[in-house]
Design an enzyme around this catalytic site. Sequence first.
Site, PDB file in Angstrom:
ATOM      1  N   ASP A   1      -5.394  -2.408   8.448  1.00 14.47           N
ATOM      2  CA  ASP A   1      -5.815  -3.298   7.368  1.00 14.47           C
ATOM      3  C   ASP A   1      -6.608  -4.473   7.926  1.00 14.47           C
ATOM      4  OD1 ASP A   1      -5.877  -3.942   4.608  1.00 14.47           O
ATOM      5  OD2 ASP A   1      -4.183  -5.311   4.827  1.00 14.47           O
TER       6      ASP A   1
ATOM      7  N   HIS B   1     -11.493  -0.601   1.189  1.00 15.14           N
ATOM      8  CA  HIS B   1     -10.470  -0.918   0.192  1.00 15.14           C
ATOM      9  C   HIS B   1     -10.727  -0.190  -1.127  1.00 15.14           C
ATOM     10  CE1 HIS B   1      -8.964  -4.030   2.926  1.00 15.14           C
ATOM     11  NE2 HIS B   1      -7.913  -4.101   2.132  1.00 15.14           N
TER      12      HIS B   1
ATOM     13  N   HIS C   1      -9.131   3.070  -0.694  1.00 14.70           N
ATOM     14  CA  HIS C   1      -7.683   2.878  -0.876  1.00 14.70           C
ATOM     15  C   HIS C   1      -7.335   2.859  -2.355  1.00 14.70           C
ATOM     16  CE1 HIS C   1      -4.581  -0.012  -2.166  1.00 14.70           C
ATOM     17  NE2 HIS C   1      -3.838   0.520  -1.224  1.00 14.70           N
TER      18      HIS C   1
ATOM     19  N   HIS D   1      -0.207   0.783   2.500  1.00 14.85           N
ATOM     20  CA  HIS D   1      -1.508   0.209   2.122  1.00 14.85           C
ATOM     21  C   HIS D   1      -2.519   0.320   3.258  1.00 14.85           C
ATOM     22  CE1 HIS D   1      -4.351  -2.803   0.458  1.00 14.85           C
ATOM     23  NE2 HIS D   1      -4.376  -3.287   1.690  1.00 14.85           N
TER      24      HIS D   1
END
Length: 373
Positions: free
Chosen positions: A176, A254, A257, A271
Site C-alpha cells: 500500500d 487503488h 483495488h 487492502h
Amino acid sequence: MGAHSTQQHAIAPATVLRGPGAWHDSIALVQGLCQRPLILGRSPATRALRLQLRTDLEQQGLQPEAAELEFDCCEEDLGRISAEITSLGCDAVLAAGGGKVLDAGKLLAHRLKLPCITVPTSAATCAGWTALANLYSPQGAFQGDVALDHCPELLIFDHELVASAPARTLASGIADAMAKWYEASVSSGASSDGLVQQAVQQARVLRDQLLLEAEAALAEPGSDAWIRVAEASGLTAGLIGGVGGARCRTVAAHAVHNGLTQLEASHGQLHGEKVGFGILVQLRLEETVGGSQLAAQARRQLLPFFQSLKLPVSLADLGLAQASLQELQEVATFACRPGSDLHHLPFAVEPADVLAALVSTTTACPALSSLDG
C-alpha cells in the site's frame, strides 16, 4: 486551480506518539482530550487487546465505553454506533484496529464533531494518520471515499502492539505504501507546486527504503529495519498524502483495488494486497496503453519483490483463478467508472484495457488464457 490559489492541507495528526510502550505513555494525552471515549474495534483477534486498553483507561479514572463494527466501514454500522455514542454520552472516539476500523472511527468523530484517537494494531495501512475514510457496503464492496476536515487529534503507534500483528499485515502495508510512488508520480503530472514536488520525491525515497529493507523487516519483527519499515508504511505514507494534497492522488492501483472489492471472492485479501496487485495492473496499462518501457521495467522489478513478500501477483493469488469473464468485466468497469481515480492517468483508458491488463498481469487463470496477451 491556478498556481497561486489558496489550498488547504490536512497534513498530520495533531500529536503522534510512536515507539514501544507508546500506548501507556499516551494515557495522559487521552485524558486531556476526553473522559468517556468510545473504544471502537471489530476483529475478535483484537478483542482481548481492546479490553486491556479499556482497563488501562479505567485505572486512570476514565470511563470508557465500547462498541464493535459488524461489517467493514459502512453506513449501517456507522448509523448504529453513532446513536450509541450519543446515548452513552461519549466525548471522543478511540479506534483500535486495522484500516477499516480506523476509517470508521475517524468518520464517526468527524460527523459527531468529537476528538479522534487512532491506535493501529498493525502497519497494514496508513489509515491511522490520514484525513480520509473509505466507505464500503455491508458485503465489503468499495463505494467511495470521504474527505475529512482534519487528521486525528492523536495517533498512537505502539511498536509492541503493531509487532504482535501477523507478518502478512506488514507485507500488505508495504504494498500500500509503495503505491504512493507509482500513483503520485503519475497524478502529480508536471506540477510546479513545491510541496507536490517534495511529496513525490518523498514517495520515491519511501519506495527505495521499502525495496531495501522489507525482507529484513519481515524476517525480524521488532528490529531496527522492522521499525523503519513499519513506520514508513503506517506513518510516512500518510504524511506524503497530507503534504502532497489532491495532486498526489491515488490512480489506477487503488482503482483496481476498488474494482476487485466488488467480487466477494476477493474479500479474503487485505487492502494492501489488492493495491499491490493494482500497481502491477497500472504498470501494465502504462506499458500497453501509454507505451512506457520504463513501466515495463518497473513491473519486472516489482514482480519478484512482491513474490518474496508473499504478496499476490496474479488473479489466482487473489482467489480469483475461477473468476468468469463477466466478473472480471465488472471489476474493469467499476475501476473505470466516472470520477474514478484511474482517470488521473495521462492517457484514456477503457474497461477493455483494464480487463486485458488484469489478465496479462496474472500468471494462472486458465479460463481466461485466450485473452492473455
